[in-house]
Design a protein around this motif. Structure first.
Motif, PDB file in Angstrom:
ATOM      1  N   GLU A  49       9.520   5.715  19.197  1.00 39.14           N
ATOM      2  CA  GLU A  49       8.898   6.704  19.149  1.00 39.14           C
ATOM      3  C   GLU A  49       8.687   7.481  17.626  1.00 39.14           C
ATOM      4  N   THR A 103       0.684   9.537  20.472  1.00 41.27           N
ATOM      5  CA  THR A 103       1.737   9.431  20.799  1.00 41.27           C
ATOM      6  C   THR A 103       2.057  10.050  22.285  1.00 41.27           C
ATOM      7  N   ALA A 104       3.160   9.620  22.800  1.00 42.23           N
ATOM      8  CA  ALA A 104       3.580  10.009  24.095  1.00 42.23           C
ATOM      9  C   ALA A 104       4.264  11.416  24.101  1.00 42.23           C
ATOM     10  N   HIS A 105       4.869  11.717  22.875  1.00 38.45           N
ATOM     11  CA  HIS A 105       5.661  12.979  22.707  1.00 38.45           C
ATOM     12  C   HIS A 105       5.104  13.715  21.529  1.00 38.45           C
ATOM     13  N   PRO A 106       5.506  14.964  21.573  1.00 38.90           N
ATOM     14  CA  PRO A 106       5.197  15.861  20.447  1.00 38.90           C
ATOM     15  C   PRO A 106       5.920  15.402  19.236  1.00 38.90           C
ATOM     16  N   LEU A 107       5.129  15.738  18.091  1.00 40.54           N
ATOM     17  CA  LEU A 107       5.647  15.331  16.775  1.00 40.54           C
ATOM     18  C   LEU A 107       5.448  16.265  15.813  1.00 40.54           C
ATOM     19  N   THR A 127       8.425  10.281  15.278  1.00 41.79           N
ATOM     20  CA  THR A 127       8.793  11.762  15.144  1.00 41.79           C
ATOM     21  C   THR A 127       8.219  12.648  14.348  1.00 41.79           C
ATOM     22  N   SER A 167      15.254   3.982  17.953  1.00 43.66           N
ATOM     23  CA  SER A 167      14.344   4.401  18.649  1.00 43.66           C
ATOM     24  C   SER A 167      13.460   5.324  18.315  1.00 43.66           C
ATOM     25  N   GLN A 168      13.619   5.899  17.154  1.00 45.54           N
ATOM     26  CA  GLN A 168      12.862   6.746  16.617  1.00 45.54           C
ATOM     27  C   GLN A 168      12.347   6.458  15.038  1.00 45.54           C
TER      28      GLN A 168
END
Length: 309
Positions: free
Chosen positions: A90, A105-109, A92, A69-70
């Motif tokens: 995702e 991206t939808a999330h911080p990285l 990362t 998933s990452q």
């Protein structure tokens, strides 16, 4: 803790493969479960480095979401250069030295990009900051990446940091920088055994330039005649590529690594933009590019600006 796949761009070059191997090792030092993989076969230059330092080539994948998933990206960030299902995983980490384009991206990285000669140079600094030792074989691959991307520290992309890091890595890898570097570069110039398609795919990237899809391949040689004698065959292969893709313009940059000069075959639309970008005429699908050796610094920015209008 879920597994992270580490990979570079499609049609991998030495910096892509070496940086994936190095960052995989870095992540494992941090305690992560990670694996370096590749989005294509190593070219002959990269294969030479892998064999010299006795490192197994990363396994090849086409998709990532069926495994993890990452993911962590090295030596690229543009989606069209990445794994086919990049939108389904995702991201990362990104470790890079290229422009940032079309990336979100939808999330911080963790994102680290520096205007430096190779991604391996960025990674060396990260190892140094953590006070992580670099195994000799990994150092050799990182050195190979710097040599490849900077044409043995002669490309205009080379910085003083790259030069300093290269000599430090050469010491760790126990090789002579100049001697090994020339052998490495020459290993990638054996063109006679490759088909035209293989020549185009060994170091090729697609760029989105203001909505225009532009593919730029680079062929390194020690004798232009090795390529010019196959012009018709190469252009035929380019035309076949254009038919089966949404690429509008295909530039084949041919670089003499000893003389630090290039010319290019240009096929497709927007010939006027090519001439504007390089202030040279395209004649018989060919343009002369004296002193040009870097796709990243001397081709992509100029074409991007020319295509803006």
């Amino acid at each position: 803790m879920s597994k992270i796949l580490v990979f570079g761009h499609k049609n991998p070059d030495t910096d892509t493969i070496a940086s994936a191997i190095a960052f995989d090792y870095y992540l494992e030092k941090l305690g992560y479960d990670s694996e370096a993989v590749a989005l294509g076969e190593p070219n002959e230059e990269t294969a030479y480095a892998l064999e010299h330092f006795n490192i197994e080539a990363p396994r090849i994948i086409e998709t990532a979401a069926n495994e993890v998933s990452q993911v962590a990206l090295v030596d690229h960030n543009e989606p069209q250069q990445s794994v086919n299902d990049i939108k389904d995983v995702e991201v990362t980490y990104v470790i890079d030295h290229h422009r940032i384009n079309g990336f979100e991206t939808a999330h911080p990285l963790y994102y680290r990009a520096e205007p430096i000669g190779s991604t391996a140079s960025v990674l060396y600094k990260m190892f140094e900051e953590k006070d992580f030792d670099i195994p000799s074989a990994v150092a050799g691959m990182m050195l190979s990446a710097i040599i490849s991307d900077t044409l043995l520290l002669k490309s205009p992309t080379t910085t003083q940091e790259d030069e300093k890091i290269a000599y430090r890595l050469a010491k760790i890898a126990e090789v002579n920088l100049e001697e090994y570097g020339l052998d490495l570069l020459k290993a990638g110039t054996n063109l006679s055994s490759k088909s035209a398609e293989e020549l185009l795919n060994s170091d090729s990237k697609v760029f989105d330039m203001h909505g225009h899809q532009v593919q730029i391949a680079q062929i390194n040689t020690v004798d232009f005649a090795d390529v010019t004698s196959r012009k018709e065959e190469i252009i035929e292969a380019v035309n076949a590529t254009l038919i089966n893709s949404d690429v509008e313009l295909f530039v084949v940059l041919v670089t003499d690594i000893l003389e630090n000069n290039s010319f290019a075959y240009v096929v497709g639309q927007n010939m006027d933009a090519v001439e504007t970008a390089f202030q040279q005429q395209v004649f018989d699908q060919e343009i002369q590019l004296p002193g040009v050796v870097s796709r990243k610094k001397q081709i992509v920015p100029q074409l991007t600006d020319a295509l803006e209008g």
